[in-house]
Scaffold this motif. Structure first.
Motif, mmCIF file in Angstrom:
data_model
loop_
_atom_site.group_PDB
_atom_site.id
_atom_site.type_symbol
_atom_site.label_atom_id
_atom_site.label_comp_id
_atom_site.label_asym_id
_atom_site.label_seq_id
_atom_site.Cartn_x
_atom_site.Cartn_y
_atom_site.Cartn_z
ATOM 1 N N ILE A 122 -23.583 -43.654 12.441
ATOM 2 C CA ILE A 122 -22.470 -44.423 11.860
ATOM 3 C C ILE A 122 -22.385 -45.792 12.521
ATOM 4 O O ILE A 122 -22.181 -46.817 11.852
ATOM 5 N N GLU A 123 -22.571 -45.839 13.836
ATOM 6 C CA GLU A 123 -22.559 -47.128 14.545
ATOM 7 C C GLU A 123 -23.662 -48.051 14.029
ATOM 8 O O GLU A 123 -23.514 -49.283 14.017
ATOM 9 N N ALA A 124 -24.784 -47.462 13.590
ATOM 10 C CA ALA A 124 -25.908 -48.248 13.068
ATOM 11 C C ALA A 124 -25.714 -48.631 11.600
ATOM 12 O O ALA A 124 -26.595 -49.274 11.004
ATOM 13 N N GLY A 125 -24.577 -48.218 11.022
ATOM 14 C CA GLY A 125 -24.272 -48.601 9.648
ATOM 15 C C GLY A 125 -24.922 -47.728 8.589
ATOM 16 O O GLY A 125 -25.011 -48.134 7.421
ATOM 17 N N ARG A 126 -25.334 -46.534 8.966
ATOM 18 C CA ARG A 126 -25.977 -45.636 8.003
ATOM 19 C C ARG A 126 -25.008 -44.548 7.535
ATOM 20 O O ARG A 126 -24.200 -44.036 8.317
ATOM 21 N N HIS A 127 -25.128 -44.174 6.267
ATOM 22 C CA HIS A 127 -24.411 -43.012 5.741
ATOM 23 C C HIS A 127 -25.248 -41.773 6.061
ATOM 24 O O HIS A 127 -26.473 -41.786 5.927
ATOM 25 N N ILE A 128 -24.583 -40.693 6.471
ATOM 26 C CA ILE A 128 -25.289 -39.479 6.893
ATOM 27 C C ILE A 128 -25.361 -38.470 5.745
ATOM 28 O O ILE A 128 -24.350 -38.163 5.111
ATOM 29 N N LEU A 129 -26.543 -37.961 5.490
ATOM 30 C CA LEU A 129 -26.736 -36.806 4.616
ATOM 31 C C LEU A 129 -26.937 -35.613 5.539
ATOM 32 O O LEU A 129 -27.931 -35.553 6.271
ATOM 33 N N ASP A 164 -26.596 -39.918 -5.646
ATOM 34 C CA ASP A 164 -26.598 -41.146 -6.451
ATOM 35 C C ASP A 164 -26.699 -42.413 -5.610
ATOM 36 O O ASP A 164 -26.365 -43.501 -6.061
ATOM 37 N N PHE A 165 -27.166 -42.295 -4.371
ATOM 38 C CA PHE A 165 -27.387 -43.475 -3.554
ATOM 39 C C PHE A 165 -28.623 -44.231 -4.058
ATOM 40 O O PHE A 165 -29.604 -43.600 -4.484
ATOM 41 N N PRO A 166 -28.619 -45.551 -4.008
ATOM 42 C CA PRO A 166 -29.831 -46.298 -4.383
ATOM 43 C C PRO A 166 -30.970 -46.001 -3.412
ATOM 44 O O PRO A 166 -30.739 -45.626 -2.257
ATOM 45 N N ALA A 167 -32.191 -46.201 -3.874
ATOM 46 C CA ALA A 167 -33.368 -45.831 -3.078
ATOM 47 C C ALA A 167 -33.450 -46.579 -1.760
ATOM 48 O O ALA A 167 -34.031 -46.082 -0.792
ATOM 49 N N ASP A 168 -32.865 -47.772 -1.706
ATOM 50 C CA ASP A 168 -32.940 -48.573 -0.484
ATOM 51 C C ASP A 168 -31.661 -48.505 0.349
ATOM 52 O O ASP A 168 -31.441 -49.323 1.241
ATOM 53 N N ALA A 169 -30.800 -47.524 0.064
ATOM 54 C CA ALA A 169 -29.547 -47.395 0.808
ATOM 55 C C ALA A 169 -29.814 -47.109 2.280
ATOM 56 O O ALA A 169 -30.835 -46.511 2.645
ATOM 57 N N PRO A 196 -37.409 -43.287 1.056
ATOM 58 C CA PRO A 196 -38.481 -43.469 2.054
ATOM 59 C C PRO A 196 -38.010 -44.087 3.365
ATOM 60 O O PRO A 196 -38.611 -43.854 4.416
ATOM 61 N N GLY A 197 -36.917 -44.846 3.316
ATOM 62 C CA GLY A 197 -36.443 -45.499 4.535
ATOM 63 C C GLY A 197 -35.418 -44.709 5.305
ATOM 64 O O GLY A 197 -34.861 -45.211 6.299
ATOM 65 N N ILE A 198 -35.168 -43.461 4.915
ATOM 66 C CA ILE A 198 -34.123 -42.673 5.561
ATOM 67 C C ILE A 198 -34.460 -42.425 7.031
ATOM 68 O O ILE A 198 -35.617 -42.162 7.386
ATOM 69 N N ALA A 199 -33.463 -42.527 7.872
ATOM 70 C CA ALA A 199 -33.661 -42.272 9.301
ATOM 71 C C ALA A 199 -33.384 -40.807 9.604
ATOM 72 O O ALA A 199 -32.519 -40.185 8.982
ATOM 73 N N GLY A 200 -34.139 -40.250 10.537
ATOM 74 C CA GLY A 200 -33.939 -38.863 10.937
ATOM 75 C C GLY A 200 -33.904 -38.738 12.440
ATOM 76 O O GLY A 200 -34.210 -39.698 13.156
#
Length: 320
Positions: A122-129, A164-169, A196-200
């Motif tokens: 969240i601090e990095a500005g990412r939404h979590i799945l 429904d998130f865009p591919a580059d979200a 493809p850019g999702i962080a894990g």
């Protein structure tokens, strides 16, 4: 592990005993926290939710003076309270501190690690799945670490397809620690394909004990017509062990005690497997073997697939 002596008239049964099985380091730590709290404060000590998902363990601690409650408002002012191994939302310890309660956190350190990862994403500005099971205490606890609306639950491949998130979200994924290793790998692969850019996480969130117990069941299940898993119906890791055995072609049943065994399950069974979820004590394993020994002559073979030596530190208030 003791097996009954051969007795005339009882057909032979080969029993493959999975190892590792039973208590993990997080469960050992959580139970010790409650026992030490009882020793330090005296009874009663309150515990929010089941300390671990096992009725035998909970009843044993209740007999020693633990009182289990669902919510913090059931804990009287001035009483000590322990939070369960599954983790709690941030609001729970904050509320306890506000009320001046003496609280102890028995959250498994591997669950706490997921909580810290969630905060960093969240601090990095990412939404979590978040891959997990709706309503499980661990999922509720993790969702409670981050602001509302910043995390979305994903349970199935169908859920991935419906996102429904865009591919580059800007996205990341985390997982509950007690999931099926194989199912989770499929969901992670689907997420990476869509985003493809999702962080894990740098290391797998599924805990070592869950992974090890599933691998141990895989090692024995293909040789077995029947597999019994000792665990509670609300224990995620125990339910996953049943699924693993079934996928290997064995009939599998989840049981809590030896008394639940149906002798009819053993018709035509020459080789069976036995394991226990991470919240089930070894006492119950022997109880189950003794029960089976009432109608079969049991030859126990332990199958070891990993050695576990992990020990977690106690909270500083109890680490004397």
């Amino acid at each position: 592990m003791n097996a009954p002596f051969p007795q005339p008239g009882k057909p032979a049964l080969r029993l493959l005993l999975a190892a590792p099985r039973g208590f993990c380091a997080g469960v050992d730590r959580a139970i010790e926290i409650v026992e030490r709290a009882l020793s330090r404060y005296g009874a009663p000590v309150y515990v929010r939710h089941e300390i671990v998902h096992n009725r035998f363990v909970v009843d044993g601690l209740r007999d020693k003076g633990a009182i289990f409650v669902e919510e913090l408002d059931e804990v009287p002012d001035g009483a000590p309270v322990v939070f369960s191994a599954h983790g709690v939302p941030k609001s729970v310890p904050a509320n306890a501190t506000e009320r001046g309660l003496d609280w102890l956190d028995a959250t498994c350190p591997l669950v706490s690690k997921v909580h810290r990862q969630a905060e960093r994403q969240i601090e990095a500005g990412r939404h979590i799945l978040f891959i997990g099971h709706k309503g499980h205490p661990e999922v509720i606890g993790t969702f409670g670490q981050v602001p509302e609306g910043t995390i979305t639950l994903v349970e199935t491949l169908e859920d991935v397809a419906a996102l429904d998130f865009p591919a580059d979200a800007a996205l990341s994924f985390l997982t509950q620690t007690t999931l099926s290793v194989d199912d989770t790998a499929e969901i992670v692969a689907a997420l990476r394909a869509r985003y493809p850019g999702i962080a894990g996480p740098k290391a797998e969130d599924i805990c070592y004990a869950t992974s090890n117990r599933q691998a141990a069941v895989k090692a024995i299940a293909e040789e077995c017509q029947l597999v019994l898993v000792i665990g509670a119906p609300n224990s995620s890791n125990s339910l996953r062990l049943v699924e693993v055995a079934q996928r290997c072609g064995a009939t599998a049943h989840l049981i809590q005690r030896g008394s639940e065994i149906d002798e009819a399950w053993f018709d035509g069974v020459e080789t069976m497997g036995l394991t226990a979820g991470a919240s089930a004590p070894e006492t119950l394993v022997q109880e189950v073997i003794d029960r089976i020994g009432e109608f079969r002559t049991v030859a126990v073979e332990q199958v070891v697939t990993a050695e576990e030596k992990i020990i977690f530190k106690l909270p500083r208030q109890l680490a004397d």
